[in-house]
Motif scaffolding. Sequence first.
Motif, mmCIF file in Angstrom:
data_model
loop_
_atom_site.group_PDB
_atom_site.id
_atom_site.type_symbol
_atom_site.label_atom_id
_atom_site.label_comp_id
_atom_site.label_asym_id
_atom_site.label_seq_id
_atom_site.Cartn_x
_atom_site.Cartn_y
_atom_site.Cartn_z
ATOM 1 N N ARG A 122 1.858 -12.562 9.537
ATOM 2 C CA ARG A 122 1.581 -12.250 8.138
ATOM 3 C C ARG A 122 0.755 -10.973 8.073
ATOM 4 N N TYR A 123 1.145 -10.060 7.187
ATOM 5 C CA TYR A 123 0.389 -8.821 6.987
ATOM 6 C C TYR A 123 -0.007 -8.700 5.528
ATOM 7 N N ASN A 124 -1.300 -8.540 5.291
ATOM 8 C CA ASN A 124 -1.814 -8.408 3.939
ATOM 9 C C ASN A 124 -1.639 -6.970 3.466
ATOM 10 N N GLY A 133 -2.704 -11.278 -7.374
ATOM 11 C CA GLY A 133 -3.180 -11.937 -6.164
ATOM 12 C C GLY A 133 -3.011 -11.006 -4.986
ATOM 13 N N ASN A 134 -3.324 -11.479 -3.800
ATOM 14 C CA ASN A 134 -3.175 -10.673 -2.597
ATOM 15 C C ASN A 134 -1.708 -10.653 -2.160
ATOM 16 N N LEU A 135 -1.122 -9.458 -2.091
ATOM 17 C CA LEU A 135 0.291 -9.311 -1.746
ATOM 18 C C LEU A 135 0.437 -9.255 -0.225
ATOM 19 N N PHE A 136 1.369 -10.052 0.329
ATOM 20 C CA PHE A 136 1.553 -10.077 1.774
ATOM 21 C C PHE A 136 3.029 -10.045 2.148
ATOM 22 N N ALA A 137 3.296 -9.598 3.382
ATOM 23 C CA ALA A 137 4.629 -9.659 3.980
ATOM 24 C C ALA A 137 4.612 -10.736 5.065
ATOM 25 N N HIS A 138 5.752 -11.384 5.276
ATOM 26 C CA HIS A 138 5.812 -12.540 6.176
ATOM 27 C C HIS A 138 7.095 -12.525 6.994
ATOM 28 N N THR A 139 6.986 -12.832 8.293
ATOM 29 C CA THR A 139 8.160 -13.054 9.144
ATOM 30 C C THR A 139 7.956 -14.361 9.898
#
Length: 211
Positions: A122-124, A133-139
């Motif tokens: 996960r990268y914020n 809210g806090n936007l994040f990318a996920h793999t």
Amino acid sequence: MKKIILIIALSFFYSVSFAQVEGVEVEKPKEEEPVVIEGDKESEDDEEEEKMRFIDRLFFGGNFGASFGNQTFIDVSPMVGYRITPRFSAGVGITYQYQRINDRFGNLLGKQSIYGGRVFSRYNIANDFLGVGNLFAHTEYETLFAKYSINNFNGTAEGTELFPAFFIGGGFAFPIGNRSAFTISALYNPFYDEFNSLYTSPLQIRIGGFF
């Protein structure tokens, strides 16, 4: 056979997810006070985060739920993650789910045990993105085994099958205190195969949290 399996496939799936709530380092002018960008904390917060002990970088979560009746569903899926940097985290999780379906007379139609694990990162991207809210990318990579038993007119059919899946996407984290957050994410499997999946769609909407 896989069409039959889908009758007792996952009725829902929650994936616990996480997000960073720490600030972003801000460069200081030479002869001025430290600059603070709205929605972020001062750079000292990041420096303090980087000095955190190993145990303080760990976070936990999971799915724990059950429902009973003609359709029984039990889910025990704990996870553990590690904050590598103030923005980037990674972790592992295990999954066990049990499903059982009876007819209205109480006769067993089929049952299924699902077990396996997953690794995720996960990268914020941004804190307090657009005030939402806090936007994040996920793999995430997941491997699940389904051991099923189905009763039909020809007798009982049994077997075990493997269902791998790879997800990419992102979402929002809504902080609840200093270390906890409620999350909602949309994940997509670009390699989705309807004949070799426990999911009925390549797009999964997940709700979760961490502490």
